[in-house]
Design an enzyme around this catalytic site. Structure first.
Site, PDB file in Angstrom:
ATOM      1  N   LEU A  10       0.663  -1.324  -0.245  1.00 26.84           N
ATOM      2  CA  LEU A  10       0.265  -0.113  -0.201  1.00 26.84           C
ATOM      3  C   LEU A  10       1.074   1.078   0.037  1.00 26.84           C
ATOM      4  O   LEU A  10       1.557   1.344   0.853  1.00 26.84           O
ATOM      5  CB  LEU A  10      -1.014  -0.064   1.006  1.00 26.84           C
ATOM      6  N   GLY A  13      -1.015   6.648   0.149  1.00 28.89           N
ATOM      7  CA  GLY A  13      -1.678   7.546   1.139  1.00 28.89           C
ATOM      8  C   GLY A  13      -1.020   8.911   1.067  1.00 28.89           C
ATOM      9  O   GLY A  13      -0.162   9.262   0.126  1.00 28.89           O
ATOM     10  N   ARG A  17       1.403  14.015   7.144  1.00 29.35           N
ATOM     11  CA  ARG A  17       2.224  14.288   8.112  1.00 29.35           C
ATOM     12  C   ARG A  17       3.968  14.536   7.731  1.00 29.35           C
ATOM     13  O   ARG A  17       4.553  15.407   8.655  1.00 29.35           O
ATOM     14  CB  ARG A  17       2.131  13.256   9.232  1.00 29.35           C
ATOM     15  N   ASN A 229       6.108   8.192   9.114  1.00 28.78           N
ATOM     16  CA  ASN A 229       5.005   9.194   8.920  1.00 28.78           C
ATOM     17  C   ASN A 229       5.387  10.547   8.663  1.00 28.78           C
ATOM     18  O   ASN A 229       4.688  11.398   8.696  1.00 28.78           O
ATOM     19  CB  ASN A 229       3.646   8.939  10.075  1.00 28.78           C
ATOM     20  N   LYS A 336      36.000  12.837 -11.675  1.00 29.37           N
ATOM     21  CA  LYS A 336      34.890  12.819 -12.126  1.00 29.37           C
ATOM     22  C   LYS A 336      35.188  11.997 -13.624  1.00 29.37           C
ATOM     23  O   LYS A 336      36.038  12.491 -14.361  1.00 29.37           O
ATOM     24  CB  LYS A 336      34.189  14.148 -12.519  1.00 29.37           C
ATOM     25  N   SER A 390      53.567  20.718 -10.688  1.00 29.62           N
ATOM     26  CA  SER A 390      52.359  21.260  -9.904  1.00 29.62           C
ATOM     27  C   SER A 390      51.616  22.373 -10.740  1.00 29.62           C
ATOM     28  O   SER A 390      52.487  23.152 -11.427  1.00 29.62           O
ATOM     29  CB  SER A 390      53.044  21.793  -8.516  1.00 29.62           C
TER      30      SER A 390
HETATM   31  C1  UD1 Z   1      -1.084   1.931  10.099  1.00 26.90           C
HETATM   32  C2  UD1 Z   1      -2.084   0.947  10.877  1.00 26.90           C
HETATM   33  C3  UD1 Z   1      -1.577   1.098  12.072  1.00 26.90           C
HETATM   34  C4  UD1 Z   1      -0.254   0.567  12.266  1.00 26.90           C
HETATM   35  C5  UD1 Z   1       0.752   1.310  11.354  1.00 26.90           C
HETATM   36  C6  UD1 Z   1       2.150   0.741  11.232  1.00 26.90           C
HETATM   37  C7  UD1 Z   1      -4.200   1.071   9.922  1.00 26.90           C
HETATM   38  C8  UD1 Z   1      -5.802   1.362   9.694  1.00 26.90           C
HETATM   39  N1  UD1 Z   1      -3.494   1.414  10.623  1.00 26.90           N
HETATM   40  O1  UD1 Z   1      -1.342   3.252  10.549  1.00 26.90           O
HETATM   41  O2  UD1 Z   1      -2.441  -0.037  12.918  1.00 26.90           O
HETATM   42  O3  UD1 Z   1       0.426   0.298  13.629  1.00 26.90           O
HETATM   43  O4  UD1 Z   1       0.307   1.673  10.130  1.00 26.90           O
HETATM   44  O5  UD1 Z   1       2.968   1.692  10.543  1.00 26.90           O
HETATM   45  O6  UD1 Z   1      -4.082   0.175   8.734  1.00 26.90           O
HETATM   46  N2  UD1 Z   1      -2.586   3.934   2.552  1.00 26.90           N
HETATM   47  C9  UD1 Z   1      -3.123   3.777   1.268  1.00 26.90           C
HETATM   48  N3  UD1 Z   1      -4.415   4.174   1.119  1.00 26.90           N
HETATM   49  C10 UD1 Z   1      -5.222   4.874   2.238  1.00 26.90           C
HETATM   50  C11 UD1 Z   1      -4.655   4.781   3.278  1.00 26.90           C
HETATM   51  C12 UD1 Z   1      -3.159   4.639   3.543  1.00 26.90           C
HETATM   52  O7  UD1 Z   1      -2.303   3.297   0.221  1.00 26.90           O
HETATM   53  O8  UD1 Z   1      -6.154   5.141   1.868  1.00 26.90           O
HETATM   54  C13 UD1 Z   1      -1.364   3.455   2.718  1.00 26.90           C
HETATM   55  C14 UD1 Z   1      -0.221   4.605   3.012  1.00 26.90           C
HETATM   56  O9  UD1 Z   1       0.578   5.209   1.788  1.00 26.90           O
HETATM   57  C15 UD1 Z   1       0.914   3.953   3.865  1.00 26.90           C
HETATM   58  C16 UD1 Z   1       0.112   2.765   4.536  1.00 26.90           C
HETATM   59  O10 UD1 Z   1      -0.853   2.606   3.547  1.00 26.90           O
HETATM   60  O11 UD1 Z   1       1.958   3.292   3.120  1.00 26.90           O
HETATM   61  C17 UD1 Z   1      -0.064   3.144   5.866  1.00 26.90           C
HETATM   62  O12 UD1 Z   1      -0.909   4.358   6.067  1.00 26.90           O
HETATM   63  P1  UD1 Z   1      -0.967   5.297   7.074  1.00 26.90           P
HETATM   64  O13 UD1 Z   1      -1.723   6.463   7.038  1.00 26.90           O
HETATM   65  O14 UD1 Z   1       0.524   5.694   7.317  1.00 26.90           O
HETATM   66  O15 UD1 Z   1      -1.301   4.578   8.436  1.00 26.90           O
HETATM   67  P2  UD1 Z   1      -0.711   4.597   9.777  1.00 26.90           P
HETATM   68  O16 UD1 Z   1      -1.797   5.935  10.673  1.00 26.90           O
HETATM   69  O17 UD1 Z   1       0.623   4.763   9.931  1.00 26.90           O
HETATM   70 MG    MG Z   2       2.024   4.881   8.485  1.00 28.31          MG
END
Ligand code: UD1
Ligand code: MG
Length: 450
Positions: A10, A13, A17, A229, A336, A390
């Protein structure tokens, strides 16, 4: 392992932050984007297919991933509705009846192949959902693992947790292994009735428990699952990665005098019996062969340092620098796209760019290859056993033959034949006793501003 496996990473996101124009998963540690670290580890866990869920900066994220994986497939999450919603974007692959489904986050760059294999082993041993958790004294921000009688019951996100649940120090590392038979249906049952109105991947735990599935959590070191994050966590992940790399190198026979001050790239290759002094930076694509010494405060990128060669202190090797066996590049020298031949010496205050320097040639202090005329880059070729005095300027394109000698302070614009001597400067002329005359003359002149 004979079981088939789909991995979903995944990476869609917002990464709000990070407060950045760059998508979060493209921020780098050790010179490689976070998501690429994850992809590399996942690839080695024996997976058959890799799905990357992309969203913000989809094109940039996809092209970064393609650099490390030719077989990744991309799925776009247009609305960021949570981690379960994101995983479902790979629905087409989830339907394919894989034995194992791994869901990994693109923002946990220190994940290790061994942990992924361990989670898959749990599936093989009969578990239906495996959560990789970790213990930490500072759990803020992570989902908490709620256990009853040693069994995982639910995961509660920080924003939904009660004061008591917030005290729990066993957290979700963000890596799950799911029995492929149930993965799609579990994800489809997730609802968004929580503080963030998101579809949480973590909810499949309580859903699975309610259906009587075998749900389990295993604890792995925090160092392997730190989630990035914020930029503070980015720096923490970087520090952990660097420590891991330094330990690995030392155990393979490299001496690091002050390991915590040396910066490595994800692809730095260093052979045994190399000595690295403090405060050295390795950019991408550097290889150092056995017995070489890298003195303090050197900066290397895209370079090969062959056996027994010596670099620095305060040397800069830029892309295309090849320092052959036992050659030396000393203080305040920049190299280089140039080959420094075996046993050659470039010891002080020098720039060598777009050049070839033959074996055992000596390049005097302050020598500059003038490789650029404002429009094009030109080459300087120097033979073996030559001597460049030099403070010489070698105006490229130019060739200096084997055994040739260039007088100090020369500006060399034409070819110097093998074993020839080139003077490219005005000759000195002395005027006996003339200093007294000069002094008299200068002292009689009155400068009106003086
Ligand atoms: C998430 C977990 C949390 C865990 C933590 C570990 C969930 C709900 N929470 O929280 O339990 O302790 O990771 O690091 O799963 N992403 C998407 N699409 C979305 C939302 C997120 O692709 O709609 C991806 C983000 O790019 C990221 C990952 O999922 O790579 C996690 O998302 P993030 O928002 O960082 O979750 P956390 O708040 O860290
Ligand atoms: Mg995260």
């Amino acid at each position: 392992m004979n079981r088939s496996c789909l991995a979903i990473i995944l990476a869609a996101g917002e990464g709000t932050r990070m407060k950045s124009a760059l998508p979060k998963v493209l921020h780098k540690i050790a010179g490689l984007p976070l998501v690429c670290h994850v992809v590399r580890q996942v690839q080695s866990a024996g997976v058959d297919e890799i799905a990357i869920v992309v969203g913000r900066g989809a094109d940039e994220v996809s092209s970064a991933v393609k650099n490390v994986s030719a077989r990744a497939q991309f799925f776009t999450q247009n609305l960021r509705l949570g981690t379960a919603h994101a995983a479902l974007e790979a629905r087409e692959l989830l339907k394919k009846d894989y034995d194992d489904v791994l869901v990994v986050f693109g923002d946990t760059p220190l994940v290790q192949t061994a942990s992924l294999k361990r989670a898959r082993q749990e599936l093989e041993d009969g578990a239906d959902i495996v959560v990789l958790g970790f213990e930490t004294e500072n759990p803020t921000g992570y989902g908490r693992l709620i256990q009853e009688g040693g069994k995982l019951k639910a995961i509660v996100e920080e924003k939904d947790a009660t004061a008591d649940q917030k005290k729990i120090k066993f957290c979700n590392g963000g890596i799950m292994a799911i029995n492929g038979k149930y993965a799609l249906s579990l994800l489809e049952q997730v609802k968004n009735d929580n503080a963030k109105k998101e579809y949480y991947l973590t909810d499949i735990v309580s859903i699975g428990v309610a259906q009587g599935l075998d749900v389990t959590a295993i604890s792995i070191p925090f160092e392997n699952v730190i989630g990035v994050n914020t930029r503070v966590e980015l720096a923490q992940a970087e520090a952990l990665w660097q420590k891991r790399k330094a330990d690995e190198l030392m155990l393979s026979g490299v001496t690091l005098l002050r390991p915590e001050t040396v910066y490595f790239s994800y692809d730095t290759e260093i052979a045994n019996d190399v000595v690295i002094e403090p405060n050295v930076y390795f950019g991408q694509n550097v290889k150092v062969e056995t017995g070489a010494v890298i003195h303090a405060f050197s900066h290397l990128e895209g370079a090969i340092v062959e056996a027994q060669a010596e670099i620095g202190p305060f040397a800069r090797l830029r892309p295309g620098a090849i320092v052959e066996n036992s050659a030396k590049v000393g203080n305040f020298c920049e190299i280089k796209k140039a080959k420094i031949g075996e046993g050659a010496k470039v010891n002080h205050l020098t720039y060598i760019g777009d050049a070839e320097i033959g074996r055992h040639t000596n390049i005097g202090a302050g020598t500059i290859t003038c490789n650029y005329d404002g429009f094009n880059k030109w080459k300087t070729i120097i033979g073996e056993n030559a001597f460049i005095g030099s403070n010489s300027a070698l105006v490229a394109p130019v060739e200096i033959g084997d055994g040739a000698y260039v007088a100090s302070g020369s500006v060399i614009t034409d070819k110097v034949p093998a074993n020839g001597v080139a003077f490219g400067r005005a000759r000195q002329s002395n005027k006996e006793g003339y200093a007294a005359t000069l002094r008299e003359r200068f002292s009689s002149i009155k400068n009106k501003d003086g």
